[in-house]
Design an enzyme around this catalytic site. Structure first.
Site: not given
Length: 401
Positions: A136, A221, A250
């Site tokens: 993702f 990532d 995040k």
């Protein structure tokens, strides 16, 4: 105006299905809703609230910057952005930083950069991007296509081309795909949304070596794994594999929206003036909060504490499982933890989340079969124990129907 869950259905696009609980106040790892009911937060806003709610260092940074300057756009630079960039460079392999608003935007920038490097250095034929099933990388059309979950990218028309996928941790399959026409490989060192699946040391090293062999850029990532989540500042540091480009978001802002792409000078030079940009990227408010979050997390005490707290989580989850036998495996790294449900509860992970909320503990899922925990990196031991006691009640309710 009455603000409740029904108002969501009236005024919001229906792409989310939020809980009926509306949090209004938080302190540390505790949250209170509109009815002043208290919850222990093991969700952390999906690995975002790395220092819990309203951490004094973040509140102070936001208040102080809020009285100085809010926004200048990138026709000028600003002090908080430069300070945070310098700290990212000093703490990692990187030499250059690009700021964005989110993980998806950081990943978009990384993919565009990789394509530009390949085009300028090798020619148009070198455009293939390899990524991994269950991965993702965000919800822009480019990143969602690179992500390895077709359900998220289907139904929006023709997809960006020359993107292929193989299974995570399958080095043979990966070696069969990569070639001199591969421009980049994008991977999470630990797949988050895909089920909390760690890359093996052998796989990570093999991918790195094959990227080097074929002049392909390795993009890590670390949107979910970065800023202390695994007990390392960035997960690549625990794998002893260095990417060419890394993305972070995040936890980078501790709850304030910010993302960054970091890389080397040699790679970064291909993003010449005008090739990419972001109106809010490097915003002074975001970078001031990001700097405070980074300074607080990037200490030996906090990073070591993550591993200690993770051990307690695993111990308490194992004890619950010894009684109820609902999980086949507890996996992950640091405070990115996944409890995989047994065949009996296959597809029912969300039931544990819902039951937990009713018992006053907030958790997440990672797919239909994994309950996910991403609490504050500085959550007190007492909150871990109390939250797990509540989660045990939730498990008992699911088991007993």
């Amino acid at each position: 105006m009455t603000v409740n869950r029904e108002l969501f259905d009236q005024v919001m696009v229906p792409n989310y299905a939020p809980s009926s609980v509306i949090p209004v106040r938080g302190e540390g790892s505790r949250v209170w809703d509109q009815q002043d009911r208290e919850y222990i937060d093991f969700a952390g806003g999906i690995a975002v609230n790395c220092l819990g709610h309203c951490h004094p260092a973040l509140v102070k940074a936001l208040k102080e910057q809020g009285e100085k300057i809010w926004h200048v756009a990138n026709v000028m630079t600003n002090e908080p952005a430069l300070r945070l960039a310098k700290k990212l460079v000093d703490a990692t392999f990187a030499e250059k930083v690009y700021f964005a608003n989110s993980g998806a935007e950081a990943n978009e920038g990384a993919l565009k950069l990789a394509r530009r490097v390949a085009l300028e250095n090798f020619g148009e034929q070198k455009s293939q991007i390899i990524a991994f099933n269950k991965g993702f990388h965000g919800r822009t059309f480019f990143t969602v296509t690179v992500g390895g979950q077709a359900a998220y990218s289907d139904g929006f028309g023709p997809k960006p081309g020359d993107i292929v996928h193989c299974d995570f941790n399958d080095l043979d399959a990966f070696e069969a795909l990569i070639s001199d026409n591969t421009c980049a490989v994008m991977m999470e060192p630990l797949q988050g949304e895909g089920g909390i699946i760690s890359a093996t040391d052998e796989f990570a090293k093999g991918v790195r070596d094959l990227c080097t062999k074929h002049n392909a850029l390795l993009i890590f990532d670390e949107v979910q794994t970065g800023v202390g989540r695994t007990g390392e500042l960035y997960a690549y540091q625990g794998l002893n594999v260095t990417p060419d480009i890394l993305t972070t978001a995040k936890a980078l802002g501790g709850g304030f929206p910010i993302g960054a792409m970091i890389t080397t000078t040699e790679i970064a030079k291909h993003l010449k003036v005008g090739t990419h940009g972001s109106t809010y990227g490097g915003n002074p408010l975001a970078c001031a909060v990001g700097e405070a979050a980074f300074d607080t997390v990037n200490t030996p005490e906090v990073l070591a504490g993550v591993k200690e707290k993770a051990a307690l989580f695993n111990e308490l989850l194992t004890a619950i499982n010894d009684k109820y036998h609902v999980f086949s495996e507890i996996r992950g790294q640091g405070l990115l933890i996944g409890a995989v449900v047994t065949e009996q509860f296959k597809g029912r992970a969300k039931e544990f989340l819902v039951a937990g909320t009713a018992e006053g503990v907030m958790s997440l899922v990672a797919g239909a079969d994994v309950v996910r925990f991403t609490p504050s990196l500085v959550i007190p031991e007492a909150d871990i124990r109390e939250g797990m006691a509540r989660f045990e009640k939730a498990v008992a309710k699911v088991v007993n129907g």
